[in-house]
Motif scaffolding. Sequence first.
Motif, PDB file in Angstrom:
ATOM      1  N   GLY A   1       0.811  -1.209   0.000  1.00 53.19           N
ATOM      2  CA  GLY A   1       0.000   0.000   0.000  1.00 53.19           C
ATOM      3  C   GLY A   1       0.844   1.257   0.000  1.00 53.19           C
ATOM      4  N   GLY A   2       0.178   2.407   0.174  1.00 54.15           N
ATOM      5  CA  GLY A   2       0.868   3.683   0.177  1.00 54.15           C
ATOM      6  C   GLY A   2       0.948   4.294  -1.207  1.00 54.15           C
ATOM      7  N   PRO A   3       1.534   5.486  -1.322  1.00 55.91           N
ATOM      8  CA  PRO A   3       1.525   6.227  -2.591  1.00 55.91           C
ATOM      9  C   PRO A   3       2.166   5.500  -3.769  1.00 55.91           C
ATOM     10  N   GLU A   4       3.238   4.738  -3.516  1.00 55.94           N
ATOM     11  CA  GLU A   4       3.920   4.053  -4.618  1.00 55.94           C
ATOM     12  C   GLU A   4       3.274   2.714  -4.973  1.00 55.94           C
ATOM     13  N   LYS A   5       2.398   2.229  -4.094  1.00 52.23           N
ATOM     14  CA  LYS A   5       1.751   0.929  -4.300  1.00 52.23           C
ATOM     15  C   LYS A   5       0.259   1.056  -4.053  1.00 52.23           C
ATOM     16  N   ALA A   6      -0.324   2.086  -4.634  1.00 56.88           N
ATOM     17  CA  ALA A   6      -1.738   2.370  -4.377  1.00 56.88           C
ATOM     18  C   ALA A   6      -2.660   1.344  -5.012  1.00 56.88           C
ATOM     19  N   LEU A   7      -2.212   0.752  -6.105  1.00 57.38           N
ATOM     20  CA  LEU A   7      -3.071  -0.135  -6.887  1.00 57.38           C
ATOM     21  C   LEU A   7      -2.220  -1.248  -7.474  1.00 57.38           C
ATOM     22  N   PHE A   8      -2.605  -2.491  -7.212  1.00 58.11           N
ATOM     23  CA  PHE A   8      -1.853  -3.649  -7.697  1.00 58.11           C
ATOM     24  C   PHE A   8      -2.606  -4.314  -8.840  1.00 58.11           C
ATOM     25  N   ALA A   9      -1.907  -4.501  -9.963  1.00 60.04           N
ATOM     26  CA  ALA A   9      -2.515  -5.121 -11.144  1.00 60.04           C
ATOM     27  C   ALA A   9      -1.837  -6.448 -11.456  1.00 60.04           C
ATOM     28  N   TYR A  10      -2.656  -7.425 -11.879  1.00 60.12           N
ATOM     29  CA  TYR A  10      -2.106  -8.725 -12.256  1.00 60.12           C
ATOM     30  C   TYR A  10      -2.857  -9.263 -13.473  1.00 60.12           C
ATOM     31  N   PRO A  11      -2.128  -9.750 -14.485  1.00 57.83           N
ATOM     32  CA  PRO A  11      -2.769 -10.253 -15.701  1.00 57.83           C
ATOM     33  C   PRO A  11      -3.550 -11.546 -15.469  1.00 57.83           C
TER      34      PRO A  11
ATOM     35  N   GLY B   1      -7.008 -18.739  -9.417  1.00 57.84           N
ATOM     36  CA  GLY B   1      -7.556 -17.928 -10.507  1.00 57.84           C
ATOM     37  C   GLY B   1      -7.572 -16.466 -10.131  1.00 57.84           C
ATOM     38  N   PRO B   2      -8.203 -15.616 -10.944  1.00 52.07           N
ATOM     39  CA  PRO B   2      -8.214 -14.171 -10.703  1.00 52.07           C
ATOM     40  C   PRO B   2      -8.555 -13.813  -9.262  1.00 52.07           C
ATOM     41  N   GLY B   3      -7.759 -12.894  -8.707  1.00 49.01           N
ATOM     42  CA  GLY B   3      -7.920 -12.485  -7.329  1.00 49.01           C
ATOM     43  C   GLY B   3      -7.014 -13.219  -6.359  1.00 49.01           C
ATOM     44  N   ALA B   4      -6.402 -14.309  -6.801  1.00 50.49           N
ATOM     45  CA  ALA B   4      -5.624 -15.156  -5.900  1.00 50.49           C
ATOM     46  C   ALA B   4      -4.364 -14.484  -5.373  1.00 50.49           C
ATOM     47  N   PHE B   5      -3.825 -13.516  -6.101  1.00 52.52           N
ATOM     48  CA  PHE B   5      -2.599 -12.849  -5.674  1.00 52.52           C
ATOM     49  C   PHE B   5      -2.884 -11.588  -4.852  1.00 52.52           C
ATOM     50  N   GLY B   6      -4.154 -11.334  -4.582  1.00 51.91           N
ATOM     51  CA  GLY B   6      -4.512 -10.147  -3.825  1.00 51.91           C
ATOM     52  C   GLY B   6      -4.524  -8.888  -4.657  1.00 51.91           C
ATOM     53  N   GLU B   7      -4.636  -9.049  -5.969  1.00 52.73           N
ATOM     54  CA  GLU B   7      -4.626  -7.880  -6.852  1.00 52.73           C
ATOM     55  C   GLU B   7      -5.907  -7.069  -6.719  1.00 52.73           C
ATOM     56  N   ASN B   8      -5.787  -5.779  -6.984  1.00 54.75           N
ATOM     57  CA  ASN B   8      -6.955  -4.906  -7.086  1.00 54.75           C
ATOM     58  C   ASN B   8      -7.540  -4.951  -8.487  1.00 54.75           C
ATOM     59  N   LEU B   9      -6.644  -5.001  -9.473  1.00 61.68           N
ATOM     60  CA  LEU B   9      -7.071  -5.056 -10.869  1.00 61.68           C
ATOM     61  C   LEU B   9      -6.628  -6.363 -11.487  1.00 61.68           C
ATOM     62  N   ALA B  10      -7.576  -7.188 -11.900  1.00 64.64           N
ATOM     63  CA  ALA B  10      -7.267  -8.335 -12.742  1.00 64.64           C
ATOM     64  C   ALA B  10      -7.426  -7.835 -14.170  1.00 64.64           C
ATOM     65  N   VAL B  11      -6.317  -7.764 -14.905  1.00 65.74           N
ATOM     66  CA  VAL B  11      -6.319  -7.064 -16.195  1.00 65.74           C
ATOM     67  C   VAL B  11      -6.183  -8.025 -17.369  1.00 65.74           C
TER      68      VAL B  11
ATOM     69  N   SER C   1       9.761 -16.712 -12.511  1.00 67.01           N
ATOM     70  CA  SER C   1       8.903 -16.722 -13.697  1.00 67.01           C
ATOM     71  C   SER C   1       8.816 -15.353 -14.353  1.00 67.01           C
ATOM     72  N   GLY C   2       9.011 -14.294 -13.572  1.00 67.99           N
ATOM     73  CA  GLY C   2       8.827 -12.937 -14.084  1.00 67.99           C
ATOM     74  C   GLY C   2       7.372 -12.503 -14.124  1.00 67.99           C
ATOM     75  N   LEU C   3       6.464 -13.374 -13.707  1.00 71.14           N
ATOM     76  CA  LEU C   3       5.026 -13.076 -13.751  1.00 71.14           C
ATOM     77  C   LEU C   3       4.607 -12.437 -12.421  1.00 71.14           C
ATOM     78  N   THR C   4       5.107 -11.257 -12.187  1.00 69.40           N
ATOM     79  CA  THR C   4       4.980 -10.618 -10.877  1.00 69.40           C
ATOM     80  C   THR C   4       3.796  -9.668 -10.747  1.00 69.40           C
ATOM     81  N   GLY C   5       3.309  -9.147 -11.880  1.00 67.54           N
ATOM     82  CA  GLY C   5       2.376  -8.043 -11.808  1.00 67.54           C
ATOM     83  C   GLY C   5       3.118  -6.752 -11.494  1.00 67.54           C
ATOM     84  N   TRP C   6       2.386  -5.660 -11.280  1.00 69.86           N
ATOM     85  CA  TRP C   6       3.025  -4.364 -11.054  1.00 69.86           C
ATOM     86  C   TRP C   6       2.085  -3.449 -10.275  1.00 69.86           C
ATOM     87  N   TYR C   7       2.670  -2.349  -9.789  1.00 68.07           N
ATOM     88  CA  TYR C   7       1.923  -1.360  -9.016  1.00 68.07           C
ATOM     89  C   TYR C   7       1.763  -0.054  -9.795  1.00 68.07           C
ATOM     90  N   PHE C   8       0.705   0.657  -9.432  1.00 69.85           N
ATOM     91  CA  PHE C   8       0.467   2.005  -9.933  1.00 69.85           C
ATOM     92  C   PHE C   8       0.488   2.990  -8.770  1.00 69.85           C
TER      93      PHE C   8
END
Length: 236
Positions: free
Chosen positions: A62-72, A89-99, A148-155
């Motif tokens: 969380g916080g300003p640099e990790k306000a939103l977590f996205a995962y494909p 499946g989607p949501g399993a990594f605790g993402e906010n955005l499943a993209v 794997s490199g399949l980490t997702g990213w933050y906004f």
Amino acid sequence: MKTPYVYKLYTGKVKRLGKPGAKDPLDREWETGMFKRETNQEVFLTKTNLKGDEVADKKVHGGPEKALFAYPVDHYEYWRQNLQMDTIGPGAFGENLAVKSMTEETVCIGDIYKLGEAIIQVSQPRRPCWKPARRFKVLDFALRIQKSGLTGWYFRVLKEGLIKNGQKLILKERTYPEWTIKRANEVMYTYKKDQNLTKALAMCEPLAENWKETLNRRLRGIESKEEKRVFGPNKS
């Protein structure tokens, strides 16, 4: 290339799970905000999080640099096979955005997107920690994600506003096309001894400060230890 969009939007409260004093560390009591629920409602995105969303450890989430977590969404097929686990499946990594229609290969550090009323900017890849391992009872899960490199990213959030699932992520600006999330992960984990690459990534202006600090310490010969992050209390 298809326009990326939010397949599902998730928020959730911190939960306490597990059994106090369990013999197996993976069964012991812990707190997490990973268990989020899909919502079809509009949710207000602030500078630090989605309204109503919680994280358990505010030092690393969380916080300003990790306000939103996205995962494909499409990565989950890989994990179903890798873990031999049909239920992940989607949501399993605790993402906010499943993209959909965006991955670590197509998203770059500093990318600015319009999402609903909000304007958001890619700040860093996610550095996997021990909590997905605790959730799925797979001790080396964080290392698998990392390799794997399949980490997702933050906004980070440049402009607050309402967002909801189904909305498109409209790319408004790309200043650092050379620094895809995939490439940043490779510098962090694979090419640790390449000082030129390390210095170049550390100089990428929109990269989150915690990543810059880690890279600059590396340039001074100080390498961060991974044990605590990837295994945490899962190892006794």
